[in-house]
Design a protein around this motif. Sequence first.
Motif, short mmCIF file in Angstrom:
data_model
loop_
_atom_site.label_atom_id
_atom_site.label_comp_id
_atom_site.label_asym_id
_atom_site.label_seq_id
_atom_site.Cartn_x
_atom_site.Cartn_y
_atom_site.Cartn_z
N ALA B 248 0.88 -1.36 -0.01
CA ALA B 248 0.18 -0.09 0.00
C ALA B 248 0.91 1.20 -0.09
N ARG B 249 1.92 1.17 0.56
CA ARG B 249 3.00 2.44 0.61
C ARG B 249 4.15 2.41 -0.35
N GLY B 250 4.02 1.42 -1.10
CA GLY B 250 4.87 1.33 -2.25
C GLY B 250 6.39 0.89 -2.18
N ALA B 251 6.49 0.24 -1.07
CA ALA B 251 7.75 0.03 -0.46
C ALA B 251 8.44 -1.28 -1.21
N HIS B 252 9.92 -1.08 -1.20
CA HIS B 252 10.58 -2.06 -1.86
C HIS B 252 10.83 -3.53 -0.94
N ILE B 253 10.35 -4.56 -1.61
CA ILE B 253 10.28 -5.49 -0.90
C ILE B 253 11.37 -6.64 -1.14
N TYR B 254 12.15 -6.97 -0.16
CA TYR B 254 13.62 -7.59 -0.36
C TYR B 254 13.20 -8.96 -0.33
N ALA B 255 12.20 -9.60 0.40
CA ALA B 255 11.87 -11.02 0.37
C ALA B 255 10.66 -11.14 1.26
N GLU B 256 9.97 -12.37 1.22
CA GLU B 256 8.92 -12.83 2.14
C GLU B 256 9.31 -13.80 2.95
N LEU B 257 9.01 -13.60 4.58
CA LEU B 257 9.39 -14.67 5.20
C LEU B 257 8.55 -15.76 5.33
N ILE B 258 8.81 -16.93 4.78
CA ILE B 258 7.70 -18.02 4.57
C ILE B 258 7.91 -19.09 5.67
N GLY B 259 8.81 -19.20 6.17
CA GLY B 259 9.05 -20.16 7.22
C GLY B 259 9.90 -20.00 8.28
N TYR B 260 9.62 -20.35 9.62
CA TYR B 260 10.80 -20.21 10.64
C TYR B 260 10.38 -21.29 11.63
N ASP B 261 11.59 -21.88 12.26
CA ASP B 261 11.33 -22.66 13.54
C ASP B 261 12.40 -22.16 14.55
N THR B 262 12.04 -22.40 15.78
CA THR B 262 13.18 -22.51 16.78
C THR B 262 12.55 -23.56 17.72
N SER B 263 13.74 -24.27 18.09
CA SER B 263 13.44 -25.63 18.78
C SER B 263 14.83 -25.85 19.50
N GLY B 264 14.56 -26.51 20.75
CA GLY B 264 15.82 -27.00 21.40
C GLY B 264 16.24 -28.26 21.41
N SER B 265 17.58 -28.54 21.71
CA SER B 265 18.14 -29.96 21.41
C SER B 265 17.71 -30.84 22.32
N GLY B 266 17.64 -30.41 23.46
CA GLY B 266 17.47 -31.16 24.62
C GLY B 266 18.49 -32.39 24.96
N GLY B 395 23.30 -23.91 24.41
CA GLY B 395 22.17 -24.31 25.16
C GLY B 395 21.07 -25.21 24.57
N GLY B 396 21.87 -25.52 23.13
CA GLY B 396 21.15 -26.15 22.42
C GLY B 396 19.74 -25.45 21.78
N ILE B 397 19.94 -24.26 21.38
CA ILE B 397 18.84 -23.66 20.83
C ILE B 397 19.15 -23.10 19.42
N ASN B 398 18.11 -24.27 18.67
CA ASN B 398 18.31 -23.77 17.24
C ASN B 398 17.22 -23.03 16.51
N ALA B 399 17.67 -22.43 15.37
CA ALA B 399 16.49 -21.35 14.62
C ALA B 399 16.78 -21.54 13.19
N SER B 400 15.88 -21.51 12.33
CA SER B 400 16.02 -21.61 11.08
C SER B 400 14.97 -20.58 10.45
N LEU B 401 15.55 -20.00 9.27
CA LEU B 401 14.51 -19.07 8.79
C LEU B 401 14.43 -19.30 7.29
N VAL B 402 13.26 -19.17 6.66
CA VAL B 402 13.22 -19.52 5.22
C VAL B 402 12.62 -18.35 4.46
N CYS B 403 13.20 -17.76 3.45
CA CYS B 403 12.83 -16.62 2.76
C CYS B 403 12.73 -16.81 1.19
#
Lengths: 88, 407
Positions: B248-266, B395-403
Amino acid sequence: MDEIIKMTNEVFVDSFEMEEEQLTEDATIFDDLGLDSLDMVDMVVALQKKFNVKIRDDERVRNIRTLGDVYRYIELLRDEGVTSDTSA
Amino acid sequence: MNRVVVTGLGAVSALGSSVDALMAGIAAGTSGVKYMEGWSEYKGLRSLVGAPVVLENVKDIPRKQRRSMGRMSIMAVQAANEAIADAGLEQDVITSGRTGCIVGSTMGGAEALYESYKTILAEHDLAELSSMSFFQCVSHTAVMNLTQYLGIKGTVMATSAACASALQAIGAGCDLIRLGKQDVVLCGGAEELHPTVTGSFDILFATSTHFNDKPESASRPFDRDRDGLVCGEGSGIIVLEEYEHAVARGAHIYAELIGYDTSGSGAHISQSDKSSMVRCLKNALADADVQPEDVDYISAHATATIHGDGQEGSAIKEVFPASVPVNSLKGYIGHTLGASGAIELAAVLKMMQNNLVYPTLNLDTVAEECEGINHVRSLLNKELNIVVKNCFAFGGINASLVCRKIK
């Protein structure tokens, strides 16, 4: 007294980024110099270091309104023998 | 759920105080790692290298806002200013209450913590402490200072998950927009370089110690001769925005964030764990509804520790086809810990924009345990539509992002 003024002004220049020309005796700490209650805590800490005194619990600090009040307060401390870190 | 896009990037790193400086340094194959003068005074500190930021234009921030800021907050403000300008966000949007801010870090200001305790412990006297010590020490110092500086009235949070802090901030911001709770969220991380920070890794034998005389070669992810991480510092701030709001404001879009997870290893407090990395990557891909073979490039966490790089390489090998290009940016800017996810994502999205993948710096010979994946060894020209960014923390804290690129 000249040395007290010089050293006190150094505190305001070093700690609060004041310009020398702002530092007049009748300048009020809050309104003219723009300090606030948090800055007052740091002013006390900086004065303690500069003049090698412990003044955090001195009730007289609460009566300080102008830069001149700071000069006179430090002068009083010198006269009381609390600080000798000034040749004034 | 709402769609979330990236409309602004900002980064302060050892390669300079802008995303352009970061990319120019990477393109030139420059390492920001230096020998740290003065660190040899610390007994027991064997890693004497780091990737420091040269702070510039600090006094552009007014004194009353700057007085409560340590290095990490100043870097966060500078990165945010760049990201906001890049996104073209107007002041009324920033202060509307529909714009939030989430900035993570491993800890509060390392320098302020050190100086405060030094002051207290010298004579067990609290009377010499500045009123600003607290504000510079606390774990949320960066986001607290940044939101006061910007006048942000929306959601304010600080993530703290060591090296996954920034990516968790981005993931949390993504969720806020997906759920319609905010239209815009400034997300990222900030971290300070300090001998006590490097020391905390050094005592665990996780730092590079054999390259003190060749600092530019010290950070060497996936390489046979890697001997540990090199701490860096900086801040990365990413502007996340609800898709329709951005359009709506005509911004330049680098990418869409389409997936994300953060989870522990335990599994283990410090050891990276391949199986939990695999699970995190698969969860993120499932969230994005894409297949592993759809991914065009993976920006690895790979910090150049012996164990971590091997585990991540194995995890990537298990999840993705062997053809997917993989690199790590830590040879250029060191490991910026809680800021790494955001600084590196800024670089990743620039690479995506230009369809270029830069090589892993100092990767001369791929270590045997890191083989079986497509390491980027020289500049790669490739259409990048879907990319993955990893951050795997102590601490076994993982995170992955998909763009995904929006065409």
